[in-house]
Motif scaffolding. Structure first.
Motif, PDB file in Angstrom:
ATOM      1  N   UNK A  27       0.864  -1.173   0.000  1.00  0.00           N
ATOM      2  CA  UNK A  27       0.000   0.000   0.000  1.00  0.00           C
ATOM      3  C   UNK A  27       0.905   1.230   0.000  1.00  0.00           C
ATOM      4  N   UNK A  28       0.397   2.348  -0.517  1.00  0.00           N
ATOM      5  CA  UNK A  28       1.164   3.595  -0.462  1.00  0.00           C
ATOM      6  C   UNK A  28       1.517   3.911   0.987  1.00  0.00           C
ATOM      7  N   UNK A 122      -7.704  -0.578  -0.485  1.00  0.00           N
ATOM      8  CA  UNK A 122      -8.828  -1.289  -1.096  1.00  0.00           C
ATOM      9  C   UNK A 122      -8.467  -1.972  -2.411  1.00  0.00           C
ATOM     10  N   UNK A 123      -7.267  -1.740  -2.960  1.00  0.00           N
ATOM     11  CA  UNK A 123      -6.902  -2.399  -4.218  1.00  0.00           C
ATOM     12  C   UNK A 123      -5.837  -3.480  -4.047  1.00  0.00           C
ATOM     13  N   UNK A 124      -4.924  -3.317  -3.106  1.00  0.00           N
ATOM     14  CA  UNK A 124      -3.839  -4.286  -2.936  1.00  0.00           C
ATOM     15  C   UNK A 124      -4.370  -5.704  -2.694  1.00  0.00           C
ATOM     16  N   UNK A 125      -5.295  -5.913  -1.754  1.00  0.00           N
ATOM     17  CA  UNK A 125      -5.803  -7.287  -1.565  1.00  0.00           C
ATOM     18  C   UNK A 125      -6.533  -7.823  -2.807  1.00  0.00           C
ATOM     19  N   UNK A 135      -5.545 -16.149  -0.284  1.00  0.00           N
ATOM     20  CA  UNK A 135      -5.385 -15.884   1.146  1.00  0.00           C
ATOM     21  C   UNK A 135      -5.201 -14.408   1.467  1.00  0.00           C
ATOM     22  N   UNK A 136      -5.159 -13.539   0.468  1.00  0.00           N
ATOM     23  CA  UNK A 136      -4.929 -12.111   0.707  1.00  0.00           C
ATOM     24  C   UNK A 136      -6.039 -11.534   1.576  1.00  0.00           C
ATOM     25  N   UNK A 137      -5.661 -11.049   2.747  1.00  0.00           N
ATOM     26  CA  UNK A 137      -6.620 -10.476   3.694  1.00  0.00           C
ATOM     27  C   UNK A 137      -6.915  -9.024   3.335  1.00  0.00           C
ATOM     28  N   UNK A 138      -8.113  -8.574   3.691  1.00  0.00           N
ATOM     29  CA  UNK A 138      -8.434  -7.165   3.526  1.00  0.00           C
ATOM     30  C   UNK A 138      -7.449  -6.337   4.343  1.00  0.00           C
ATOM     31  N   UNK A 147       3.752  -6.078   3.309  1.00  0.00           N
ATOM     32  CA  UNK A 147       4.357  -6.373   2.010  1.00  0.00           C
ATOM     33  C   UNK A 147       3.972  -7.803   1.647  1.00  0.00           C
ATOM     34  N   UNK A 148       3.261  -7.939   0.547  1.00  0.00           N
ATOM     35  CA  UNK A 148       2.858  -9.255   0.066  1.00  0.00           C
ATOM     36  C   UNK A 148       3.725  -9.608  -1.128  1.00  0.00           C
ATOM     37  N   UNK A 149       4.429 -10.725  -1.028  1.00  0.00           N
ATOM     38  CA  UNK A 149       5.292 -11.182  -2.113  1.00  0.00           C
ATOM     39  C   UNK A 149       4.674 -12.427  -2.722  1.00  0.00           C
ATOM     40  N   UNK A 150       4.415 -12.364  -4.017  1.00  0.00           N
ATOM     41  CA  UNK A 150       3.815 -13.481  -4.739  1.00  0.00           C
ATOM     42  C   UNK A 150       4.812 -14.046  -5.735  1.00  0.00           C
ATOM     43  N   UNK A 151       4.770 -15.356  -5.900  1.00  0.00           N
ATOM     44  CA  UNK A 151       5.537 -16.049  -6.931  1.00  0.00           C
ATOM     45  C   UNK A 151       4.512 -16.721  -7.836  1.00  0.00           C
ATOM     46  N   UNK A 152       4.385 -16.213  -9.054  1.00  0.00           N
ATOM     47  CA  UNK A 152       3.424 -16.744 -10.013  1.00  0.00           C
ATOM     48  C   UNK A 152       4.132 -17.797 -10.845  1.00  0.00           C
TER      49      UNK A 152
END
Length: 170
Positions: A27-28, A122-125, A135-138, A147-152
């Motif tokens: 988030x900013x 409101x956009x990051x999750x 599993x991304x929580x509000x 900081x959410x780190x994703x590996x696609x």
């Protein structure tokens, strides 16, 4: 024989991770005021620097933000450090269109690309979920350090949540 099998397994895992897109979502940072398009506060400027330090080894090829200055100001130190292109994704057609356009931009990148996304509570999750991280929580309005780190990867999205900068208390 066991060592050979273990080495082969580690090699396959490493090769698989090398072909994973890495997407970091934050988030900013803290806003200077409650206006429609505020700059960052002093704490927010410090958090933007902390983000650049936390991602020093990431090497993003692209940094995506909303067009609002608080997201661009949060992303700027990281983009500058890595000489990465900073690209604003429009909010004109609403939140759902912004999320879809952001996800489409990520999916269009090479399979091993690294991307930083700086959004809003409101956009990051929603972006994380749209990228496959169910599993991304509000995110509460008072939270700035997630900081959410994703590996696609071909077999799905793997993610983890960490914290950076000064802890926020909600």
């Amino acid at each position: 024989m066991k060592r050979l099998l273990l080495a082969a397994a580690v090699s396959l895992l490493t090769a698989g991770l090398a072909m994973a897109q890495t997407v970091v979502l934050v988030r900013h940072a803290e806003k200077a005021d409650a206006s429609a398009d505020p700059a960052l506060s002093e704490a927010g400027q410090a958090r933007a620097q902390a983000l650049a330090e936390a991602l020093a080894d990431m090497h993003p090829v692209l940094v995506l933000t909303s067009p609002l200055q608080r997201t661009r100001l949060t992303a700027a130190p990281t983009a500058q450090y890595h000489s990465a292109r900073l690209e604003a994704v429009s909010l004109e057609d609403g939140g759902a269109a912004h999320v879809a356009a952001t996800v489409a931009r990520v999916r269009a990148l090479p399979a091993d690309a690294a991307v930083l996304i700086v959004g809003h509570s409101n956009t990051v999750p929603l972006i994380a979920r749209a990228l496959g991280y169910a599993e991304a929580a509000d995110m509460p309005e008072c939270e700035y350090d997630r900081m959410t780190t994703l590996h696609l990867m071909g077999d799905g999205t793997h993610g983890e949540v960490s914290r950076y900068g000064t802890p926020t208390a909600c």
